[in-house]
Write a protein that holds these residues in place. Sequence first.
Motif, PDB file in Angstrom:
ATOM      1  N   PRO A 145      47.253  43.185 -64.561  1.00  0.00           N
ATOM      2  CA  PRO A 145      46.213  42.135 -64.468  1.00  0.00           C
ATOM      3  C   PRO A 145      46.753  40.861 -64.099  1.00  0.00           C
ATOM      4  O   PRO A 145      47.845  40.304 -64.697  1.00  0.00           O
ATOM      5  CB  PRO A 145      45.609  42.109 -65.955  1.00  0.00           C
ATOM      6  N   GLY A 146      46.140  40.194 -63.107  1.00  0.00           N
ATOM      7  CA  GLY A 146      46.647  38.934 -62.935  1.00  0.00           C
ATOM      8  C   GLY A 146      47.471  38.750 -61.731  1.00  0.00           C
ATOM      9  O   GLY A 146      47.932  37.710 -61.079  1.00  0.00           O
ATOM     10  N   CYS A 147      48.299  39.842 -61.391  1.00  0.00           N
ATOM     11  CA  CYS A 147      49.086  39.875 -60.089  1.00  0.00           C
ATOM     12  C   CYS A 147      48.371  39.911 -58.859  1.00  0.00           C
ATOM     13  O   CYS A 147      47.702  40.766 -58.658  1.00  0.00           O
ATOM     14  CB  CYS A 147      50.153  41.188 -60.317  1.00  0.00           C
ATOM     15  N   ILE A 148      48.706  39.039 -57.998  1.00  0.00           N
ATOM     16  CA  ILE A 148      47.954  38.850 -56.624  1.00  0.00           C
ATOM     17  C   ILE A 148      48.925  39.409 -55.585  1.00  0.00           C
ATOM     18  O   ILE A 148      48.485  40.040 -54.655  1.00  0.00           O
ATOM     19  CB  ILE A 148      47.594  37.578 -56.287  1.00  0.00           C
ATOM     20  N   ARG A 149      50.158  39.157 -55.715  1.00  0.00           N
ATOM     21  CA  ARG A 149      51.278  39.620 -54.871  1.00  0.00           C
ATOM     22  C   ARG A 149      52.621  39.591 -55.679  1.00  0.00           C
ATOM     23  O   ARG A 149      53.013  38.616 -56.468  1.00  0.00           O
ATOM     24  CB  ARG A 149      51.379  38.231 -53.877  1.00  0.00           C
ATOM     25  N   TYR A 150      53.319  40.699 -55.356  1.00  0.00           N
ATOM     26  CA  TYR A 150      54.810  40.882 -55.918  1.00  0.00           C
ATOM     27  C   TYR A 150      55.503  41.489 -54.890  1.00  0.00           C
ATOM     28  O   TYR A 150      55.539  42.808 -54.640  1.00  0.00           O
ATOM     29  CB  TYR A 150      54.480  41.517 -57.133  1.00  0.00           C
ATOM     30  N   ASP A 151      56.285  40.592 -54.083  1.00  0.00           N
ATOM     31  CA  ASP A 151      57.053  41.314 -52.910  1.00  0.00           C
ATOM     32  C   ASP A 151      58.406  41.052 -53.003  1.00  0.00           C
ATOM     33  O   ASP A 151      59.107  39.888 -53.472  1.00  0.00           O
ATOM     34  CB  ASP A 151      56.684  40.618 -51.445  1.00  0.00           C
ATOM     35  N   MET A 152      59.136  42.139 -52.703  1.00  0.00           N
ATOM     36  CA  MET A 152      60.905  41.857 -52.860  1.00  0.00           C
ATOM     37  C   MET A 152      61.520  41.995 -51.534  1.00  0.00           C
ATOM     38  O   MET A 152      61.172  42.649 -50.694  1.00  0.00           O
ATOM     39  CB  MET A 152      61.226  43.041 -53.707  1.00  0.00           C
ATOM     40  N   PHE A 153      62.384  40.917 -51.482  1.00  0.00           N
ATOM     41  CA  PHE A 153      63.248  40.976 -50.225  1.00  0.00           C
ATOM     42  C   PHE A 153      64.718  40.970 -50.413  1.00  0.00           C
ATOM     43  O   PHE A 153      65.110  40.490 -51.672  1.00  0.00           O
ATOM     44  CB  PHE A 153      62.941  39.526 -49.374  1.00  0.00           C
ATOM     45  N   VAL A 154      65.522  41.288 -49.498  1.00  0.00           N
ATOM     46  CA  VAL A 154      66.997  41.472 -49.466  1.00  0.00           C
ATOM     47  C   VAL A 154      67.291  40.319 -48.284  1.00  0.00           C
ATOM     48  O   VAL A 154      67.061  40.360 -47.316  1.00  0.00           O
ATOM     49  CB  VAL A 154      67.670  42.658 -49.616  1.00  0.00           C
TER      50      VAL A 154
END
Length: 95
Positions: free
Chosen positions: A35-44
């Motif tokens: 709940p509350g997560c809009i965006r969660y992106d991982m980069f290298v």
Amino acid sequence: MPETTVIAHVRAKTGQQEVVGAELEKLLIPTRSEPGCIRYDMFVDANDPAHFVFIETWESIDAHHVHLEQGHMEGFLMACKGTIAEATFYHLENR
């Protein structure tokens, strides 16, 4: 409360990027369903495979704080004990 964007930098110790990267990837699916997560992106980092960057957007700073207390976050910290050289977090409020 305004949305909160978090930029997280995680650097693995020399020779530990495979372990850290695999454990970080395990966070993606459960975190995105919180709940509350809009965006969660991982980069290298293309120039440094030991440097991981997350760009996260949360409905509020409180939602991010709840995220940090989730079991999958605790599991990540235990699995990566001794493998992370540094971690830096920036909390940004949208204007």
